[in-house]
Design a protein around this motif. Structure first.
Motif, short mmCIF file in Angstrom:
data_model
loop_
_atom_site.label_atom_id
_atom_site.label_comp_id
_atom_site.label_asym_id
_atom_site.label_seq_id
_atom_site.Cartn_x
_atom_site.Cartn_y
_atom_site.Cartn_z
N ALA A 147 0.82 -1.21 0.00
CA ALA A 147 0.00 0.00 0.00
C ALA A 147 0.86 1.26 0.00
N ARG A 148 1.86 1.32 0.86
CA ARG A 148 2.69 2.52 0.93
C ARG A 148 3.56 2.71 -0.31
N PRO A 149 4.22 1.68 -0.83
CA PRO A 149 4.92 1.87 -2.10
C PRO A 149 4.01 2.35 -3.22
N PHE A 150 2.80 1.79 -3.29
CA PHE A 150 1.87 2.25 -4.32
C PHE A 150 1.49 3.71 -4.08
N GLY A 151 1.36 4.10 -2.82
CA GLY A 151 1.08 5.50 -2.50
C GLY A 151 2.18 6.43 -2.95
N SER A 152 3.44 5.99 -2.86
CA SER A 152 4.54 6.84 -3.32
C SER A 152 4.50 7.01 -4.83
N VAL A 153 4.07 5.98 -5.57
CA VAL A 153 3.92 6.11 -7.02
C VAL A 153 2.84 7.14 -7.35
N VAL A 154 1.71 7.03 -6.67
CA VAL A 154 0.62 7.98 -6.90
C VAL A 154 1.06 9.40 -6.54
N ALA A 155 1.83 9.56 -5.46
CA ALA A 155 2.26 10.88 -5.01
C ALA A 155 3.15 11.56 -6.04
N ILE A 156 4.14 10.85 -6.60
CA ILE A 156 5.05 11.49 -7.54
C ILE A 156 4.34 11.81 -8.85
N ILE A 157 3.46 10.92 -9.31
CA ILE A 157 2.73 11.17 -10.55
C ILE A 157 1.77 12.35 -10.38
N ALA A 158 1.08 12.40 -9.25
CA ALA A 158 0.15 13.50 -9.00
C ALA A 158 0.88 14.83 -8.90
N ALA A 159 2.04 14.83 -8.23
CA ALA A 159 2.80 16.07 -8.10
C ALA A 159 3.30 16.57 -9.44
N VAL A 160 3.79 15.66 -10.27
CA VAL A 160 4.27 16.06 -11.61
C VAL A 160 3.10 16.55 -12.46
N TRP A 196 7.16 24.65 -2.96
CA TRP A 196 6.91 23.37 -2.30
C TRP A 196 6.83 22.20 -3.27
N VAL A 197 6.00 22.32 -4.30
CA VAL A 197 5.76 21.17 -5.18
C VAL A 197 7.01 20.81 -5.97
N LEU A 198 7.70 21.82 -6.52
CA LEU A 198 8.89 21.53 -7.34
C LEU A 198 9.98 20.84 -6.53
N PRO A 199 10.38 21.33 -5.33
CA PRO A 199 11.37 20.58 -4.54
C PRO A 199 10.89 19.18 -4.17
N PHE A 200 9.60 19.04 -3.90
CA PHE A 200 9.05 17.73 -3.57
C PHE A 200 9.21 16.77 -4.75
N VAL A 201 8.95 17.26 -5.95
CA VAL A 201 9.06 16.43 -7.14
C VAL A 201 10.51 16.03 -7.39
N VAL A 202 11.43 17.00 -7.29
CA VAL A 202 12.85 16.71 -7.55
C VAL A 202 13.38 15.70 -6.52
N TYR A 203 13.10 15.95 -5.26
CA TYR A 203 13.54 15.03 -4.21
C TYR A 203 12.87 13.67 -4.36
#
Length: 288
Positions: A147-160, A196-203
């Motif tokens: 669940a958490r790994p899948f959440g990280s995939v959703v988070a990076i795609i949504a942020a981009v 906020w969003v851009l540093p989050f995406v890069v990191y």
């Protein structure tokens, strides 16, 4: 009468060593008090709690209790990454495959995004196949851990996706800034995306590749397996898209095969280290 006699024949009290007599020249005599911790402002405390890097650590780093985290493996992965990047830089500069440092940076950023996107597509396929191959008791546990790994995939795609969405909707062009209130909202949203969003995406992109979408939360053997699949997929993409054109044939072959072969060697070594040193195998994770 000396100072001891003034205190009833007892040496002065030493707060640092209350059970020892006080000697002025003793190496373990009283030491200066530790400096008080610097005061941290409210804004800095809030930023440390909800800033893009702090949130990124929570979202993109593995955190399953009891997970084996081998520092030797992490060090080997960093060395391999540094050597591979140095080789690419040397080839591109030596054979003038890029016109400037800016072009090289753009190429690396583009390559990183491709890696993240391919990994985002590969992740559910590989993890889904492993869960499908597991026995029912292990299947339920692996599915819960995913669940958490899948959440990280959703988070990076949504942020981009926020950036093309802002451009397509005209938000960044001021289409909705028709009055004072909407203008302020538009400016605040634009600042939020930049700050906020851009540093989050890069990191997040970097951490997604380093931790392979935190799939160690599923099982310690999943990241090397997923890295193996990803690196050979990227080698095929580079082959069919004509990567490193302009370099001599031998050098191009070395560049195309260097990354997959080195990642394969490290991944197999990591799987062996997990099996020998910690008794962790993919078959045991699947209860096969």
């Amino acid at each position: 009468m000396n100072a001891w006699n003034q205190q009833g024949g007892q040496p002065p009290y030493d707060p640092y060593h209350p059970n020892q007599p006080y000697h002025p020249n003793h190496p373990y005599g009283p030491q200066p008090l530790p400096r008080p911790a610097p005061r941290v402002g409210v804004f800095r405390r809030v930023w440390r709690a909800v800033g893009p890097i702090a949130v990124g650590r929570t979202v993109f780093r593995p955190s399953r209790p009891g997970r084996v985290d081998d520092p030797v493996v992490a060090r080997m992965q960093r060395i391999r990454t540094a050597v591979g990047l140095a080789a690419v830089v040397w080839v591109m500069i030596s054979y003038r495959l890029v016109a400037s440092v800016g072009d090289f940076a753009d190429d690396r950023v583009h390559q990183t995004w491709i890696n993240v996107l391919v990994l985002a597509v590969t992740f559910p396929v590989v993890v889904g196949a492993l869960i499908g191959a597991a026995r029912p008791p292990a299947r339920r546990e692996l599915l819960r851990r995913a669940a958490r790994p899948f959440g990280s995939v959703v988070a990076i795609i949504a942020a981009v996706a926020l950036f093309p969405a802002a451009v397509l909707t005209g938000l960044l062009d001021g289409r909705f800034a028709t009055g004072p209130a909407t203008t302020v909202i538009t400016v605040l949203v634009a600042l939020l995306m930049i700050v906020w969003v851009l540093p989050f995406v890069v990191y997040g992109a970097g951490m997604s590749l380093v931790h392979v979408f935190r799939t160690a939360d599923v099982h310690e053997t999943v990241p090397p397996v997923l890295a193996l699949v990803l690196v050979w997929e990227m080698a095929l993409i580079d082959l069919f898209t004509g990567a490193y054109e302009g370099a001599p044939g031998t050098v191009r072959i070395l560049l195309l095969l260097g990354a997959p072969l080195s990642v394969t060697a490290v991944a197999l070594w990591e799987l062996r280290r997990l099996r020998v040193g910690y008794g962790l195998t993919l078959r045991a994770a699947l209860m096969r």
